[in-house]
Write a protein that holds these residues in place. Structure first.
Motif, PDB file in Angstrom:
ATOM      1  N   ILE A  17       0.870  -1.175   0.000  1.00 40.78           N
ATOM      2  CA  ILE A  17       0.000   0.000   0.000  1.00 40.78           C
ATOM      3  C   ILE A  17       0.911   1.229   0.000  1.00 40.78           C
ATOM      4  N   ALA A  18       0.502   2.290  -0.715  1.00 37.79           N
ATOM      5  CA  ALA A  18       1.292   3.519  -0.766  1.00 37.79           C
ATOM      6  C   ALA A  18       0.468   4.693  -0.244  1.00 37.79           C
ATOM      7  N   VAL A  19       1.092   5.510   0.609  1.00 40.38           N
ATOM      8  CA  VAL A  19       0.459   6.713   1.155  1.00 40.38           C
ATOM      9  C   VAL A  19       1.254   7.910   0.652  1.00 40.38           C
ATOM     10  N   LEU A  20       0.665   8.669  -0.281  1.00 43.24           N
ATOM     11  CA  LEU A  20       1.358   9.778  -0.926  1.00 43.24           C
ATOM     12  C   LEU A  20       1.012  11.093  -0.243  1.00 43.24           C
ATOM     13  N   ASP A  21       2.051  11.863   0.077  1.00 43.20           N
ATOM     14  CA  ASP A  21       1.895  13.173   0.702  1.00 43.20           C
ATOM     15  C   ASP A  21       2.402  14.219  -0.294  1.00 43.20           C
ATOM     16  N   HIS A  22       1.462  14.949  -0.909  1.00 41.72           N
ATOM     17  CA  HIS A  22       1.818  15.882  -1.974  1.00 41.72           C
ATOM     18  C   HIS A  22       2.752  16.981  -1.489  1.00 41.72           C
ATOM     19  N   LYS A  65       6.119  15.779  -0.741  1.00 40.63           N
ATOM     20  CA  LYS A  65       6.699  15.078  -1.892  1.00 40.63           C
ATOM     21  C   LYS A  65       7.363  13.769  -1.467  1.00 40.63           C
ATOM     22  N   ARG A  66       6.647  13.031  -0.645  1.00 43.89           N
ATOM     23  CA  ARG A  66       7.160  11.738  -0.192  1.00 43.89           C
ATOM     24  C   ARG A  66       6.024  10.728  -0.151  1.00 43.89           C
ATOM     25  N   THR A  67       6.394   9.467  -0.210  1.00 45.33           N
ATOM     26  CA  THR A  67       5.429   8.377  -0.163  1.00 45.33           C
ATOM     27  C   THR A  67       5.857   7.373   0.894  1.00 45.33           C
ATOM     28  N   PHE A  68       4.939   7.074   1.804  1.00 44.50           N
ATOM     29  CA  PHE A  68       5.131   5.940   2.706  1.00 44.50           C
ATOM     30  C   PHE A  68       4.717   4.678   1.957  1.00 44.50           C
ATOM     31  N   VAL A  69       5.582   3.678   1.960  1.00 42.09           N
ATOM     32  CA  VAL A  69       5.252   2.390   1.351  1.00 42.09           C
ATOM     33  C   VAL A  69       5.127   1.359   2.459  1.00 42.09           C
ATOM     34  N   MET A  70       3.971   0.726   2.524  1.00 48.33           N
ATOM     35  CA  MET A  70       3.690  -0.297   3.526  1.00 48.33           C
ATOM     36  C   MET A  70       3.669  -1.670   2.852  1.00 48.33           C
ATOM     37  N   ARG A  71       4.541  -2.533   3.313  1.00 46.45           N
ATOM     38  CA  ARG A  71       4.514  -3.930   2.868  1.00 46.45           C
ATOM     39  C   ARG A  71       4.068  -4.786   4.041  1.00 46.45           C
ATOM     40  N   LYS A  72       3.237  -5.782   3.776  1.00 43.79           N
ATOM     41  CA  LYS A  72       2.707  -6.573   4.883  1.00 43.79           C
ATOM     42  C   LYS A  72       2.521  -8.027   4.469  1.00 43.79           C
ATOM     43  N   GLU A  73       2.652  -8.903   5.460  1.00 45.22           N
ATOM     44  CA  GLU A  73       2.409 -10.340   5.277  1.00 45.22           C
ATOM     45  C   GLU A  73       1.591 -10.840   6.451  1.00 45.22           C
ATOM     46  N   SER A 109       8.625   1.983   4.600  1.00 49.94           N
ATOM     47  CA  SER A 109       9.729   2.718   3.991  1.00 49.94           C
ATOM     48  C   SER A 109       9.195   4.044   3.471  1.00 49.94           C
ATOM     49  N   VAL A 110      10.106   4.968   3.163  1.00 42.20           N
ATOM     50  CA  VAL A 110       9.745   6.278   2.637  1.00 42.20           C
ATOM     51  C   VAL A 110      10.552   6.517   1.361  1.00 42.20           C
ATOM     52  N   VAL A 111       9.850   6.932   0.299  1.00 38.73           N
ATOM     53  CA  VAL A 111      10.527   7.225  -0.964  1.00 38.73           C
ATOM     54  C   VAL A 111      10.064   8.586  -1.460  1.00 38.73           C
ATOM     55  N   PRO A 112      10.895   9.301  -2.232  1.00 32.92           N
ATOM     56  CA  PRO A 112      10.458  10.570  -2.823  1.00 32.92           C
ATOM     57  C   PRO A 112       9.333  10.316  -3.818  1.00 32.92           C
ATOM     58  N   SER A 113       8.428  11.287  -3.938  1.00 35.59           N
ATOM     59  CA  SER A 113       7.326  11.135  -4.885  1.00 35.59           C
ATOM     60  C   SER A 113       6.833  12.495  -5.322  1.00 35.59           C
ATOM     61  N   SER A 114       6.066  12.511  -6.394  1.00 32.73           N
ATOM     62  CA  SER A 114       5.383  13.713  -6.841  1.00 32.73           C
ATOM     63  C   SER A 114       3.891  13.461  -6.752  1.00 32.73           C
ATOM     64  N   TYR A 115       3.109  14.498  -6.913  1.00 33.03           N
ATOM     65  CA  TYR A 115       1.659  14.343  -6.827  1.00 33.03           C
ATOM     66  C   TYR A 115       1.107  13.638  -8.051  1.00 33.03           C
ATOM     67  N   CYS A 116       1.856  13.658  -9.162  1.00 33.31           N
ATOM     68  CA  CYS A 116       1.412  12.938 -10.351  1.00 33.31           C
ATOM     69  C   CYS A 116       1.421  11.454 -10.018  1.00 33.31           C
ATOM     70  N   SER A 117       0.248  10.893  -9.924  1.00 34.42           N
ATOM     71  CA  SER A 117       0.126   9.518  -9.446  1.00 34.42           C
ATOM     72  C   SER A 117       0.806   8.556 -10.407  1.00 34.42           C
ATOM     73  N   GLU A 118       1.614   7.689  -9.865  1.00 37.78           N
ATOM     74  CA  GLU A 118       2.275   6.647 -10.631  1.00 37.78           C
ATOM     75  C   GLU A 118       1.887   5.316 -10.030  1.00 37.78           C
ATOM     76  N   PRO A 119       1.987   4.240 -10.800  1.00 32.78           N
ATOM     77  CA  PRO A 119       1.701   2.923 -10.215  1.00 32.78           C
ATOM     78  C   PRO A 119       2.573   2.661  -8.994  1.00 32.78           C
ATOM     79  N   ILE A 120       2.044   1.915  -8.044  1.00 36.55           N
ATOM     80  CA  ILE A 120       2.791   1.657  -6.821  1.00 36.55           C
ATOM     81  C   ILE A 120       4.164   1.050  -7.119  1.00 36.55           C
ATOM     82  N   ASP A 121       4.224   0.189  -8.122  1.00 31.85           N
ATOM     83  CA  ASP A 121       5.492  -0.475  -8.426  1.00 31.85           C
ATOM     84  C   ASP A 121       6.587   0.541  -8.712  1.00 31.85           C
ATOM     85  N   SER A 122       6.220   1.697  -9.286  1.00 29.10           N
ATOM     86  CA  SER A 122       7.235   2.694  -9.611  1.00 29.10           C
ATOM     87  C   SER A 122       7.853   3.284  -8.366  1.00 29.10           C
TER      88      SER A 122
END
Length: 317
Positions: free
Chosen positions: A227-232, A235-243, A299-312
């Protein structure tokens, strides 16, 4: 919460301090300067900072730091019940109890420790706990901070009872947000969800992302593992991986409910949201001797508000 004592192990990047209630807190650090802090009160992660020292989790300015109440913020361990759907107190009792540090835990997969600062905690029920939930168990929790700053939590719950038990579970995670109106969650589109604001009526998510314009309290069912949580604004995205955590809870109390909570600021709903990896629709059954494992990695990754697929957002991690 000023430390009254400190013991540092520079080699392992682990520090132990005491809060003002005399309860141990463990600080994990990586070589780049990222850190995480875990309290033995509830096994709760109460801080997660990146290598610039920026706090990534939300804690209310009105949070109550006094047992037995869980602190409003961070990542709470909700067990053996999440929500108000059972006979126990809301979100179960594990988050309100004092855990212990386990010196010789059973082995995990080597990758769960390699290159990481980590701590192993243990929670066993007291006689008081057994009176309200008559099941013996061992709950082991590993919290680790990787060299890239990723925060991981691994819960292992073993039934040492003579009879089967069932439980629900959540990593109740308060993310820090710049402005809730600028946040979107990707990965939940097209899923069915139970709306707690409509007597748990079942709906299907119609949007291409979850956004916030009013109170939200939903259980998304059979969700993907990422799951990805984007903060415009940030300019960062929280990425949640879960099992082992099939469902996801999304919560923001908005204005009206914020004013009803004594341990939450009236305007703080603008700077937070909860996105929880949970087991709620189908509780976990454990026969005697069986063990369940639930993993969460943030994890936290840089992001833009232009939505991209989570895989990106995951490439290069």
């Amino acid at each position: 919460m000023g430390p009254s004592a400190a013991v540092w192990d520079q080699r392992a990047s682990i520090g132990v301090t005491k809060d003002w209630n005399g309860i141990d807190q463990i600080t994990l650090r990586n070589p780049r300067g990222a850190s995480a802090r875990v309290s033995l009160h509830g096994g709760q992660v109460i801080s997660w900072r990146n290598d610039q020292g920026e706090e990534l989790l939300f804690t209310s300015s009105k949070a109550i730091f006094k047992p037995p109440k869980a602190m409003r913020g961070g990542i709470q361990i909700c067990f053996p019940q999440f929500g108000n759907c059972g006979s126990l107190e809301q979100h179960g009792f594990a988050r309100n109890k004092i855990w212990t540090i386990e010196d010789n835990p059973p082995p995990l997969h080597p990758n769960d420790a390699k290159g990481k600062a980590y701590i192993d905690l243990l929670f066993k029920p007291s006689e008081e706990d057994l009176k309200c939930w008559p099941h013996s168990f061992e709950f082991r929790l590993r919290v680790s901070l990787a060299t890239d700053g990723n925060l991981a939590m691994i819960s292992r719950i073993r039934n040492i009872n003579g009879k089967p038990l069932n439980f629900s579970f959540a990593y109740h995670t308060y993310f820090s947000a710049s402005d809730i109106s600028e946040v979107r969650i990707e990965g939940l589109e097209t899923l069915d969800y139970l709306d707690n604001l409509c007597q748990r009526e079942r709906f299907t998510e119609q949007g291409d992302a979850v956004t916030f314009e009013s109170e939200v309290d939903r259980v998304y069912l059979s969700s993907p593992s990422v799951i990805a949580v984007l903060d415009h604004e940030k300019k960062r995205t929280f990425v949640m991986r879960k099992e082992g955590l099939p469902d996801v809870v999304v919560w923001n109390p908005w204005e009206k409910k914020s004013k009803l909570m004594v341990d939450f600021g009236d305007e703080e709903y603008k700077q937070m949201l909860c996105v929880d990896g949970v087991v709620i629709e189908r509780p976990i059954p454990l026969r005697p001797g069986e063990e369940w494992t639930g993993r969460l990695e943030l994890s936290v990754v840089p992001s833009s508000y232009c939505s991209e697929p989570i895989d990106s957002h995951l490439r290069g991690l």
